[in-house]
Scaffold this active site. Structure first.
Site, short mmCIF file in Angstrom:
data_model
loop_
_atom_site.label_atom_id
_atom_site.label_comp_id
_atom_site.label_asym_id
_atom_site.label_seq_id
_atom_site.Cartn_x
_atom_site.Cartn_y
_atom_site.Cartn_z
N GLU A 1 -51.48 64.42 -38.97
CA GLU A 1 -51.47 63.17 -39.63
C GLU A 1 -52.21 63.01 -40.76
O GLU A 1 -52.42 61.68 -41.26
CB GLU A 1 -51.68 62.09 -38.44
CG GLU A 1 -50.66 62.08 -37.37
CD GLU A 1 -51.09 61.24 -36.27
OE1 GLU A 1 -51.19 59.95 -36.36
OE2 GLU A 1 -52.08 61.86 -35.56
N SER B 1 -48.52 59.23 -33.93
CA SER B 1 -47.22 58.82 -35.02
C SER B 1 -46.18 59.71 -34.13
O SER B 1 -45.31 60.07 -35.17
CB SER B 1 -47.65 59.57 -36.11
OG SER B 1 -48.68 59.11 -36.70
N SER C 1 -46.66 50.16 -42.28
CA SER C 1 -47.37 50.22 -41.12
C SER C 1 -47.54 48.79 -40.61
O SER C 1 -47.32 47.77 -41.50
CB SER C 1 -48.98 50.79 -41.26
OG SER C 1 -49.22 52.04 -41.57
#
Length: 316
Positions: free
Chosen positions: A15, A151, A286
């Site tokens: 990530e 994720s 996000s």
């Protein structure tokens, strides 16, 4: 502030790109607020940088194992450097889904039924026998995911027995332990918790609607691939229940400053805990920044508030 805020982003996890995007946005927000910021990766120069900037506060935005399993924060404690976020011990529990889910369930919070299977056990006992047992105990559809990853990497929905073995292999690609749990149908929401002088506050629930129907890595971080609705289109009672759950998870796991809990709301409006995150992404796609805006809270001022909380926690 005389000393800079050191924004840690990057790292070597899967990530890394998301972390760098979060770090860049946070640095810009703090700079716009007049704060001196130093952006830094996790590399051999980090410790010397920390020692050359006494009084700095670290804002860790590392995702994945090295950033969220608590190890980096324990190094910061060792160096006596204040930082934003949960302690190493709390991170270690929260990051491991096979542990966090059990701890949360024991606190009376609704969770899916879950089984954790190390790769060695799956290999030694034989996939066929375990597939049969999982089908009997967990049922289909089920969700398979790495115990220690984020994720949605390595996560697979399994609808029939023939798909389970390949799903396990995908999960093991990201770690040595996979969790298999009941697939809960409903509306997926993310609820952030941010701490202030008066304690933790639950942010408005953000409903997640991926265009593909699956909230995978691409859906999370590709603009336009997912619709985010805030406030979520759920009943007032369900929204309140989600807020309570996020706060309860934050407290139960001993988290600090900032967290995000992912929840499924079923047709009866009942929330079910999925997982929590000690270093939520702060990219434009996000959910925490979306919820902060809905709550009338600017990302920059909230970050400043968290930096001051970190300083206060560190003072003797």
């Amino acid at each position: 502030m005389s000393a800079p805020v050191i924004v840690l982003a990057g790292g070597l996890s899967h990530e890394r790109d998301v972390s760098l995007r979060s770090g860049r946005r946070v640095a810009e927000q703090l700079q716009d607020a007049g704060v001196e910021v130093l952006e830094h990766d996790v590399d051999p120069q980090l410790i010397s940088t920390l020692r050359s900037h006494p009084g700095s506060v670290v804002l860790p935005l590392l995702h994945g194992e090295a950033g969220e399993d608590g190890s980096l924060r324990e190094v910061l404690d060792l160096l006596d450097v204040p930082y934003v976020g949960s302690t190493g011990a709390a991170c270690r529990v929260a990051f491991d889904k096979s542990i966090a889910t059990r701890v949360v369930a024991e606190a009376g919070i609704r969770t899916p039924r879950q089984v954790a299977l190390p790769h060695e056990i799956f290999r030694e006992l034989g996939a066929a026998a375990l597939v049969r047992a999982l089908g009997e105990q967990i049922g289909f559809p089920m969700m398979v995911k790495p115990s220690r990853s984020g994720s949605a990497l390595g996560c697979t929905r399994v609808d029939q027995p023939g798909e389970l073995s390949s799903a396990m292999v995908a999960a093991y690609a990201y770690g040595s332990v996979a969790v298999v749990e009941t697939f809960v149908t409903g509306t997926e929401v993310a609820v952030g918790v941010v701490e202030g002088p008066d304690g933790p506050q639950a942010l408005p629930a953000v409903e997640i609607r991926p265009e593909s129907g699956v909230y995978d890595y691409a859906a999370r971080y590709t603009a336009g691939e997912t619709r985010f609705l805030c406030p979520a289109e759920i009943s007032t009672e369900a929204a309140e229940a989600c807020a309570r759950m996020a706060l309860d998870v934050h407290e139960t796991l001993g988290l600090a400053h900032l967290s995000r809990t992912d929840i499924i709301v079923d047709e009866q409006g009942r929330p079910t805990f999925l997982e929590t995150n000690v270093a939520p992404g702060l990219t434009p796609t996000s959910t925490v920044p979306i919820a902060l805006e809905q709550a009338g809270l600017g990302l920059g001022p909230v970050l400043l508030q968290l930096v001051e909380l970190a300083r206060g926690r560190h003072r003797p």
